[in-house]
Write a protein that holds these residues in place. Structure first.
Motif, PDB file in Angstrom:
ATOM      1  N   HIS A   1      -6.497  10.241   2.173  1.00 59.67           N
ATOM      2  CA  HIS A   1      -6.527   8.873   1.632  1.00 59.67           C
ATOM      3  C   HIS A   1      -7.194   8.863   0.257  1.00 59.67           C
ATOM      4  O   HIS A   1      -8.044   9.703  -0.041  1.00 59.67           O
ATOM      5  CB  HIS A   1      -7.270   7.943   2.604  1.00 59.67           C
ATOM      6  N   SER A   2      -6.819   7.873  -0.554  1.00 60.44           N
ATOM      7  CA  SER A   2      -7.268   7.807  -1.951  1.00 60.44           C
ATOM      8  C   SER A   2      -8.684   7.296  -2.126  1.00 60.44           C
ATOM      9  O   SER A   2      -9.295   7.472  -3.167  1.00 60.44           O
ATOM     10  CB  SER A   2      -6.332   6.857  -2.706  1.00 60.44           C
ATOM     11  N   GLY A   3      -9.241   6.640  -1.084  1.00 55.73           N
ATOM     12  CA  GLY A   3     -10.468   5.868  -1.285  1.00 55.73           C
ATOM     13  C   GLY A   3     -10.087   4.458  -1.694  1.00 55.73           C
ATOM     14  O   GLY A   3      -8.934   4.199  -2.067  1.00 55.73           O
ATOM     15  N   SER A   4     -11.038   3.507  -1.598  1.00 58.03           N
ATOM     16  CA  SER A   4     -10.729   2.098  -1.839  1.00 58.03           C
ATOM     17  C   SER A   4     -11.687   1.518  -2.880  1.00 58.03           C
ATOM     18  O   SER A   4     -12.812   1.180  -2.552  1.00 58.03           O
ATOM     19  CB  SER A   4     -10.854   1.311  -0.535  1.00 58.03           C
ATOM     20  N   PRO A   5     -11.239   1.400  -4.127  1.00 50.78           N
ATOM     21  CA  PRO A   5     -12.161   0.976  -5.187  1.00 50.78           C
ATOM     22  C   PRO A   5     -12.556  -0.499  -5.112  1.00 50.78           C
ATOM     23  O   PRO A   5     -13.636  -0.864  -5.539  1.00 50.78           O
ATOM     24  CB  PRO A   5     -11.397   1.270  -6.465  1.00 50.78           C
ATOM     25  N   VAL A   6     -11.666  -1.335  -4.570  1.00 46.81           N
ATOM     26  CA  VAL A   6     -11.950  -2.775  -4.491  1.00 46.81           C
ATOM     27  C   VAL A   6     -11.716  -3.226  -3.054  1.00 46.81           C
ATOM     28  O   VAL A   6     -10.586  -3.184  -2.564  1.00 46.81           O
ATOM     29  CB  VAL A   6     -11.048  -3.565  -5.465  1.00 46.81           C
ATOM     30  N   LEU A   7     -12.760  -3.627  -2.379  1.00 51.82           N
ATOM     31  CA  LEU A   7     -12.637  -4.033  -0.978  1.00 51.82           C
ATOM     32  C   LEU A   7     -11.818  -5.321  -0.850  1.00 51.82           C
ATOM     33  O   LEU A   7     -11.858  -6.182  -1.723  1.00 51.82           O
ATOM     34  CB  LEU A   7     -14.010  -4.275  -0.358  1.00 51.82           C
ATOM     35  N   TYR A   8     -11.109  -5.426   0.272  1.00 54.78           N
ATOM     36  CA  TYR A   8     -10.404  -6.652   0.681  1.00 54.78           C
ATOM     37  C   TYR A   8      -9.258  -7.036  -0.248  1.00 54.78           C
ATOM     38  O   TYR A   8      -8.873  -8.195  -0.336  1.00 54.78           O
ATOM     39  CB  TYR A   8     -11.383  -7.834   0.815  1.00 54.78           C
ATOM     40  N   ASN A   9      -8.732  -6.048  -0.976  1.00 58.20           N
ATOM     41  CA  ASN A   9      -7.649  -6.320  -1.910  1.00 58.20           C
ATOM     42  C   ASN A   9      -6.313  -6.151  -1.184  1.00 58.20           C
ATOM     43  O   ASN A   9      -5.916  -5.040  -0.861  1.00 58.20           O
ATOM     44  CB  ASN A   9      -7.763  -5.358  -3.094  1.00 58.20           C
ATOM     45  N   ILE A  10      -5.633  -7.266  -0.948  1.00 56.41           N
ATOM     46  CA  ILE A  10      -4.338  -7.169  -0.253  1.00 56.41           C
ATOM     47  C   ILE A  10      -3.197  -6.999  -1.247  1.00 56.41           C
ATOM     48  O   ILE A  10      -2.034  -6.915  -0.861  1.00 56.41           O
ATOM     49  CB  ILE A  10      -4.070  -8.385   0.667  1.00 56.41           C
ATOM     50  N   GLY A  11      -3.552  -6.928  -2.517  1.00 53.19           N
ATOM     51  CA  GLY A  11      -2.523  -6.814  -3.555  1.00 53.19           C
ATOM     52  C   GLY A  11      -2.036  -5.391  -3.788  1.00 53.19           C
ATOM     53  O   GLY A  11      -1.109  -5.166  -4.564  1.00 53.19           O
ATOM     54  N   ILE A  12      -2.703  -4.415  -3.171  1.00 57.08           N
ATOM     55  CA  ILE A  12      -2.250  -3.024  -3.309  1.00 57.08           C
ATOM     56  C   ILE A  12      -2.079  -2.426  -1.908  1.00 57.08           C
ATOM     57  O   ILE A  12      -2.743  -2.862  -0.960  1.00 57.08           O
ATOM     58  CB  ILE A  12      -3.222  -2.165  -4.149  1.00 57.08           C
ATOM     59  N   PRO A  13      -1.187  -1.427  -1.761  1.00 57.58           N
ATOM     60  CA  PRO A  13      -0.969  -0.829  -0.435  1.00 57.58           C
ATOM     61  C   PRO A  13      -2.242  -0.156   0.091  1.00 57.58           C
ATOM     62  O   PRO A  13      -3.073   0.287  -0.693  1.00 57.58           O
ATOM     63  CB  PRO A  13       0.121   0.218  -0.692  1.00 57.58           C
ATOM     64  N   VAL A  14      -2.324  -0.067   1.409  1.00 56.51           N
ATOM     65  CA  VAL A  14      -3.497   0.548   2.047  1.00 56.51           C
ATOM     66  C   VAL A  14      -3.680   1.990   1.570  1.00 56.51           C
ATOM     67  O   VAL A  14      -4.791   2.450   1.347  1.00 56.51           O
ATOM     68  CB  VAL A  14      -3.373   0.475   3.585  1.00 56.51           C
ATOM     69  N   MET A  15      -2.568   2.689   1.367  1.00 57.17           N
ATOM     70  CA  MET A  15      -2.674   4.078   0.912  1.00 57.17           C
ATOM     71  C   MET A  15      -3.229   4.187  -0.506  1.00 57.17           C
ATOM     72  O   MET A  15      -3.606   5.249  -0.964  1.00 57.17           O
ATOM     73  CB  MET A  15      -1.311   4.777   1.000  1.00 57.17           C
ATOM     74  N   GLU A  16      -3.278   3.052  -1.210  1.00 55.86           N
ATOM     75  CA  GLU A  16      -3.880   3.051  -2.549  1.00 55.86           C
ATOM     76  C   GLU A  16      -5.171   2.255  -2.574  1.00 55.86           C
ATOM     77  O   GLU A  16      -5.644   1.828  -3.629  1.00 55.86           O
ATOM     78  CB  GLU A  16      -2.884   2.474  -3.570  1.00 55.86           C
ATOM     79  N   GLY A  17      -5.740   2.006  -1.383  1.00 62.89           N
ATOM     80  CA  GLY A  17      -7.037   1.335  -1.329  1.00 62.89           C
ATOM     81  C   GLY A  17      -6.980  -0.127  -0.935  1.00 62.89           C
ATOM     82  O   GLY A  17      -7.981  -0.821  -1.011  1.00 62.89           O
ATOM     83  N   GLY A  18      -5.836  -0.619  -0.511  1.00 68.53           N
ATOM     84  CA  GLY A  18      -5.745  -2.023  -0.114  1.00 68.53           C
ATOM     85  C   GLY A  18      -6.242  -2.265   1.300  1.00 68.53           C
ATOM     86  O   GLY A  18      -6.324  -1.337   2.104  1.00 68.53           O
ATOM     87  N   MET A  19      -6.572  -3.511   1.600  1.00 67.94           N
ATOM     88  CA  MET A  19      -6.994  -3.902   2.955  1.00 67.94           C
ATOM     89  C   MET A  19      -7.269  -5.399   2.985  1.00 67.94           C
ATOM     90  O   MET A  19      -7.453  -6.013   1.936  1.00 67.94           O
ATOM     91  CB  MET A  19      -8.263  -3.154   3.364  1.00 67.94           C
ATOM     92  N   GLY A  20      -7.311  -5.949   4.201  1.00 68.57           N
ATOM     93  CA  GLY A  20      -7.713  -7.340   4.352  1.00 68.57           C
ATOM     94  C   GLY A  20      -9.191  -7.392   4.709  1.00 68.57           C
ATOM     95  O   GLY A  20      -9.907  -6.406   4.546  1.00 68.57           O
ATOM     96  N   PHE A  21      -9.656  -8.543   5.200  1.00 65.30           N
ATOM     97  CA  PHE A  21     -11.017  -8.614   5.717  1.00 65.30           C
ATOM     98  C   PHE A  21     -11.034  -8.022   7.124  1.00 65.30           C
ATOM     99  O   PHE A  21     -10.070  -8.159   7.875  1.00 65.30           O
ATOM    100  CB  PHE A  21     -11.516 -10.059   5.758  1.00 65.30           C
ATOM    101  N   ARG A  22     -12.139  -7.420   7.494  1.00 63.58           N
ATOM    102  CA  ARG A  22     -12.227  -6.740   8.774  1.00 63.58           C
ATOM    103  C   ARG A  22     -12.176  -7.732   9.935  1.00 63.58           C
ATOM    104  O   ARG A  22     -12.856  -8.761   9.904  1.00 63.58           O
ATOM    105  CB  ARG A  22     -13.533  -5.941   8.837  1.00 63.58           C
ATOM    106  N   ALA A  23     -11.391  -7.401  10.949  1.00 63.84           N
ATOM    107  CA  ALA A  23     -11.296  -8.252  12.138  1.00 63.84           C
ATOM    108  C   ALA A  23     -12.357  -7.803  13.132  1.00 63.84           C
ATOM    109  O   ALA A  23     -12.083  -7.083  14.075  1.00 63.84           O
ATOM    110  CB  ALA A  23      -9.904  -8.146  12.747  1.00 63.84           C
ATOM    111  N   ARG A  24     -13.571  -8.229  12.894  1.00 63.36           N
ATOM    112  CA  ARG A  24     -14.683  -7.669  13.642  1.00 63.36           C
ATOM    113  C   ARG A  24     -15.151  -8.569  14.772  1.00 63.36           C
ATOM    114  O   ARG A  24     -15.906  -8.153  15.637  1.00 63.36           O
ATOM    115  CB  ARG A  24     -15.841  -7.445  12.657  1.00 63.36           C
ATOM    116  N   PHE A  25     -14.741  -9.829  14.728  1.00 60.06           N
ATOM    117  CA  PHE A  25     -15.366 -10.787  15.638  1.00 60.06           C
ATOM    118  C   PHE A  25     -14.359 -11.446  16.568  1.00 60.06           C
ATOM    119  O   PHE A  25     -14.427 -12.632  16.844  1.00 60.06           O
ATOM    120  CB  PHE A  25     -16.140 -11.824  14.820  1.00 60.06           C
TER     121      PHE A  25
END
Lengths: 741, 198
Positions: free
Chosen positions: A445-469
């Motif tokens: 994996h590339s690492g994720s420079p900006v957290l919670y960024n849904i504008g880029i694919p997960v393989m390039e560091g994208g993600m939503g907010f964590r579903a923790r609760f």
């Protein structure tokens, strides 16, 4: 830090609450200056003091310490009033912003002005500038956190960012600046009393996961505690450990603290130094392990059973450290340890041998994963590579799986092949971000420079907010809305965190039975790595995609609420915005809140105290005060005081003054005239030590080791007061009285 | 075309944050006695809203150096690249140069005329002095000779915000022009990190 320093160059607006990066992060501050220079970014500084950072600001807000929440509600009041919020973003990615909206409605500019001391026109000007220049980034540091409402402050700031849709955007985010080398790493490893490494908590499941990974029997681990319950009980904190010795407030463990081991911590960097001194005096045993003589051994009157162990500096050891932006950096050894000093790990290994648990202590470094289970794979280990491998193998929560020593070393060797604004690698480093910012889900994996960024694919560091609760609360959906689909994801909108049970359903795939047999229960404990593998194949982050919670049902305040500091100069406001009830058994000790605040301290202690750092020193100043050139820049402890305030007490520039705290502690320091503080407050740096309440303690230094600069510790007069959740001390908003010495 | 570089310092007030990094790096690299400031950050209007600014000042290595003009023993000399140096064996420590200097650059060690740093001391732009290059005498009397090593002077090398830049005047001007041209054009770094710190 959700984004990173270089990314600040993408910001159009920068607002800083309670941080002074020009002084505390001079190199990082360059990115802010570049944002101004190249991006015409508006720099807004909100601080009780006109700092070096404020000197570079376009807009400066002189706020009363401890009133950041009203100020931010004031901003939100205007944002909602004029429709400057990002409605679509809130609808899809934020849980219960309407609760915030309701509270913000109460905070009119006039009311905010009364509480914060900020004129209405300044609030309006700042809000307009910040809301109309996007993306905007929000920075903070100890000025926001070191309050009795520090935990609420740290929720309020992201809520402001969420309202504007600035979270998870390049040039946006909440950029919290860590104050020392590898503090982020120490936090990630949870060198704290309330959690196992990687924020796993203290539950039985977590202990069992670690026991498995360390190759030790769970029962054996449990038996090392006095009772099984202690294993799951939070320990004392750095802020109030001294009560474990003094027991002035009720403590919750069978015996008081009798011995203290200090390794890599400036003990005068938290409040109540006088109490720290009393506790040190009463200990049976004190061991300090530091490259420089730690103040713990100096401020104590203890004459026996004090040991100073010389440890090495960072130049004499090797390994990975974590920077403020969640990136790892490999650090090579420059020289062998000097004289009789030993590396931190050697001291720890020797300790473990002496106490008879060395084999268990190091076994984790000789283990690897076979068929989804951690098993011993070799008979020796190599420091520090195998320690790094152990971390990568175990810590899934924040995604350290990709941090292999080989990759980190490659980044170190090729650091010139990365771009500072995007962290993107070029040439041989293409496809990776510098330092593999966590979460770095897999070894590819590339690492994720900006957290919670849904504008880029997960393989390039994208993600939503964590579903923790969970997936819903009181019937309301907690998962992200349909328009918050991560770019390139096969799953539309929100989805829960992945478990062995739900992965096939969520991703719409079929996993072979032999793989399911070795798969861990959920993504946090899946040593097989299969959950992460299938998640990345589907373009989703293993931890789910939920809404960020503006409303948190497990916190004392469900939404951030203003509460006056324990020692407030506005007793009238303490009646309207009172602090919390006293808290029992907070990290094993009772902590006072309302029983302090119910008294009007401002009558006898009319001056606001705030503390902070100077550019030439860091923390308790152990290292820097031993450098003659640094010490020469600020050789003496001082108090910044406005001439108008000084005049009232007959104090002239350079006079010695006594500063008294409500707890009865006092310090004698030099008055330094400056207009950077307004006449209602004084400022103290906290880097000095060696003089306690007027008494020179320098005879306690080992021969020849007295630093070039010693002085009163500013924290001696920092008031009692602790955060309701974290127990961080309230050093940034206290009260004192002064007199000419 | 010119044959030699013309060495100049430039300090950007918009970027200087009063961190003292240049001062400390200079003192440390050249092992100066405490109290000798070859370089000093000056802050004006400290603490006054909207008016505070800082700038780092050392010997500016003037083309027509006033110190050179007034020195009664003619101890100053100006190198082909414009770096103004002086010969401590000739200097008598009279302080005339301090009268003439518009920047307060000349420093006078407290340990007397025969102390380790000699009579008058000032910024050498890390170019050593008249003693043989890389000799112990040069090191002790004048400090490092980083220019001869092909390195940037210590102060600019350490500057946290790259406010302070040094080099051939044409290069310094080119960096400043590039910065001015980049104003308001958005974030940009087409190269690696070795270029990023420009």
């Amino acid at each position: 830090m959700t984004n990173h320093l270089g990314d600040i160059q993408n910001s159009k607006a920068i607002i800083i609450f309670g941080a002074n990066p020009a002084v505390n992060h001079p190199v990082g501050f360059k990115h802010i200056l570049k944002a101004k220079e190249r991006n015409n970014a508006v720099l807004i500084v909100v601080d009780p003091r006109y700092t070096k950072t404020a000197a570079k600001a376009d807009l400066y807000v002189r706020i009363r310490p401890g009133t950041d929440i009203p100020f931010m509600y004031g901003m939100l009041h205007l944002i909602f009033k004029y429709g400057w919020e990002d409605e679509e973003y809130i609808k899809n990615r934020v849980f219960r912003m309407d609760y915030i909206k309701k509270e913000a409605k109460k905070w009119t500019p006039e009311k905010v002005a009364d509480v914060t001391g900020v004129p209405t026109d300044v609030l309006i000007q700042v809000t307009r500038a910040y809301a109309s220049n996007k993306p905007g980034t929000l920075l903070w540091a100890m000025g926001l956190t070191q309050h009795s409402i520090g935990s609420s402050n740290t929720r309020m700031a992201p809520i402001l960012q969420l309202a504007l849709g600035n979270m998870g955007k390049f040039g946006g985010g909440c950029n919290i600046l860590r104050g020392h080398d590898n503090v982020q790493g120490a936090t990630d490893m949870c060198c704290l009393s309330h959690s196992l490494p990687g924020y796993y908590g203290l539950s039985e499941g977590s202990w069992k996961y670690f026991a498995h990974n360390w190759g030790v029997d769970f029962k054996w681990l449990q038996n090392r505690f006095a009772t099984p319950k202690m294993m799951h009980t939070k320990g004392f904190t750095l802020s109030k450990w001294w009560q474990g010795v003094l027991q002035e407030e009720k403590i919750y463990q069978p015996t008081p603290i009798k011995a203290l081991w200090v390794q890599g911590n400036g003990i005068t960097s938290v409040a109540q130094t006088a109490k720290v001194q009393q506790a040190l005096d009463k200990l049976d045993l004190l061991v300090v392990a530091e490259p420089f003589a730690n103040e713990a051994a100096v401020i104590t009157n203890k004459t026996d059973n004090v040991y100073i162990l010389p440890t090495t500096t960072q130049f004499e050891d090797e390994g990975s450290v974590t920077a403020t932006n969640r990136t790892a950096q490999w650090r090579s050894k420059v020289i062998d340890p000097l004289y009789e000093s030993k590396t931190d790990e050697e001291i720890m290994f020797t300790f473990a041998k002496k106490f008879g648990f060395y084999d268990e202590f190091v076994r984790g470094m000789m283990m690897g994963v076979r068929n989804g289970k951690a098993v011993k794979v070799k008979d020796t280990f190599k420091w520090p590579e195998d320690a790094t491998r152990e971390i990568a193998r175990i810590i899934k929560t924040i995604g350290l799986t990709g941090w292999t020593p080989e990759r980190l070393k490659k980044h170190q060797e090729n650091w010139h092949m990365f771009d500072e604004v995007t962290l993107k690698g070029i040439g041989p480093m293409k496809g990776e971000y510098y330092g593999l910012p966590w979460p770095c889900w897999t070894e590819y994996h590339s690492g994720s420079p900006v957290l919670y960024n849904i504008g880029i694919p997960v393989m390039e560091g994208g993600m939503g907010f964590r579903a923790r609760f969970g997936t819903e609360y009181e019937g309301e959906n907690l998962l992200a809305g349909p328009f918050a689909t991560i770019k390139g994801a096969k799953v539309k909108g929100g989805y829960p965190e992945l478990t062995k049970e739900n992965i096939e359903k969520v991703l719409g795939i079929k996993i072979p039975a032999r793989e399911k047999a070795i798969m861990g229960k959920n993504w946090k404990v899946d040593l097989s790595g299969l959950i992460a593998k299938y998640a990345l194949q589907a373009g989703v982050a293993p931890y789910g995609n939920a809404k960020a919670r503006a409303y948190v049902w497990t916190f004392p305040d469900k939404i951030p609420m203003h509460r006056e500091p324990l020692h407030t100069p506005r007793y009238d406001l303490a009646k309207i915005y009172p602090t919390y009830p006293d808290k029992k058994d907070q990290y094993r000790v009772d902590t006072k809140f309302i029983s302090i605040q119910k008294k009007d301290w401002a009558k006898d202690f009319p001056i606001i105290l705030t503390t902070g750092r100077l550019v030439m020193y860091s923390g308790a100043g152990l290292i820097e005060r031993n450098s003659k050139y640094l010490a020469a820049l600020e050789p003496e402890m001082f108090a910044d005081i406005n001439p108008a305030l000084a005049y009232k007490y007959g104090i002239r520039d350079g006079d010695m003054i006594w500063i008294h705290s409500p707890e009865g502690a006092k310090i004698k320091v030099k008055a330094r005239f400056t207009y950077s503080v307004s006449p209602d407050r004084i400022f103290l740096p906290f880097h000095f030590a060696g003089i306690m309440e007027g008494k020179n303690m320098s005879k306690n230094y080992p021969e020849g080791l007295i630093p070039y600069a010693i002085g009163e510790s500013g924290n001696t007069v920092a008031n009692y007061g602790y955060d309701i959740v974290t127990q961080i001390p309230e050093t940034k908003a206290g009260l004192v009285r002064i007199e000419k010495a | 075309m010119y044959e030699y570089a013309r060495m100049k310092f430039y300090c950007d007030e918009d970027r200087c944050i009063d961190c003292h990094g240049c001062e400390v790096a200079c003192s440390d690299a050249n092992e100066l006695p405490v109290g000798i400031h070859r370089r000093k950050v000056i802050t004006l209007n400290e603490g006054i809203e909207g008016k505070e600014f800082s700038v780092s000042i050392a010997c500016m290595h003037c083309t027509d150096a006033p110190c050179f003009q007034v020195c009664p023993v003619e101890c100053f000399y100006i190198r082909e690249d414009g770096i103004v140096l002086h010969d401590k064996d000739k200097c008598i420590g009279c302080g005339y140069c301090l009268y003439a200097c518009p920047f307060g650059a000349p420093q006078f060690p407290r340990d007397g005329a025969f102390g380790i740093r000699g009579v008058m001391d000032k910024c050498t732009m890390c170019a050593g002095g008249p003693a043989p290059t890389f000799s112990i005498k040069e090191r002790e009397l004048y400090g490092q000779n980083r220019i001869a090593e092909g390195k940037v002077p210590m102060c600019a090398a350490i500057c946290s915000t790259n406010a302070l830049i040094v080099g051939d005047a044409a290069h310094v001007a080119a960096i400043k022009r590039a910065r001015d041209a980049a104003k308001g054009k958005g974030a940009m770094t087409p190269y690696g990190w070795d270029q990023a710190y420009k």
